[in-house]
Design a protein around this motif. Structure first.
Motif: not given
Length: 269
Positions: A37-48, A83-86, A104-105, A116-121
């Protein structure tokens, strides 16, 4: 007789009330959503991303920022802009030796103003997250799979260096769900000493942490005389050798350690 009529009336009232309260309520329509029932993630484009960054930087108050991130309209109720999908693959290593994906930003405009920022390695067998530093952030790294050795160099101090000009470092073996602090500006690295993949999660106290890779940055120094003088003007480090070194220093975040790779039976490049 009166009691019978009264009882009948009470039962009828209760029955009608139950019928009203049991009437199902149709849920409000939602936008693009998952089965939950929750919205699904859609990656943002570079212009967005660029447009959101500019709007957020001009927003004077937190309420104004909310209006930018969660605008009214058909998509209202979605947290897509924060939201961000690594990694968009269910499993597997993004690169042969490994890779670091930073949120990051630059990728998540909603982080502007949050510190705040994060990373997955992902660090493959015998992989090294090459010596680097973050000029604007402390990092707290936690291993979530496998084993890593983490280390950072201490600030130069005659009490520690003595006469050998070697600046000491501190290190720790990090296993599953073990974390370590890497101070802002300190040169640090992580090494996977095993023949299995390792995965880590890192948090930063800046939304724009930055990254300088030590070897690559140092050998970018110009002119060559500056670089050789800082190394003590060694006779073997002439202009040709400097150019050769520059061309062999990897730009990748993660590389393999050859001696470990041989022990694991991994073919090196």
């Amino acid at each position: 007789m009166m009691n019978t009529i009264l009882s009948t009336a009470i039962l009828a009232l209760l029955a009608s009330t139950s019928a009203v309260t049991a009437t199902p309520v149709k849920p409000a329509p939602t936008t693009s959503s998952s089965s939950g029932g929750a919205p699904t993630y859609t990656p943002l484009t570079a212009p967005e991303i660029k447009a959101l960054q500019q709007e957020l930087l001009l927003a004077p108050s937190y309420k104004d920022k909310e209006q930018v991130l969660f605008p009214p309209g058909p998509q209202f109720g979605s947290a897509n802009n924060v939201t961000f999908q690594f990694v968009n693959k269910p499993t597997g290593l993004p690169g042969q030796d490994g890779s670091v994906i930073v949120g990051s930003v630059d990728a998540i405009p909603g982080l502007i103003g949050t510190n705040v920022a994060a990373a997955i390695g992902f660090i493959g067998p015998c992989g090294l997250n090459v010596p680097h530093l973050h000029p604007r952030a402390n990092e707290f790294l936690t291993v979530v799979q496998g084993t890593l050795i983490g280390a950072f160099v201490l600030e130069e101090d005659a009490q520690f260096t003595g006469n050998n000009n070697i600046i000491p470092q501190v290190a720790m073996t990090l296993t599953n769900y073990t974390g370590m602090l890497f101070p802002r500006g300190a040169v640090h690295w992580q090494f996977n000493p095993t023949c299995e993949e390792a995965v880590f999660s890192a948090a930063f106290d800046s939304s724009d942490e930055g990254r300088f890779q030590v070897a690559q940055t140092f050998f970018s120094s110009q002119p060559d005389d500056v670089l050789t003088a800082s190394l003590g003007n060694p006779s073997f480090l002439g202009p040709k050798n400097i150019d050769k070194l520059r061309n062999t220093i990897p730009a990748a975040f993660v590389v393999q350690v050859e001696s470990c790779a041989k022990a694991c039976g991994i073919k090196t490049k």
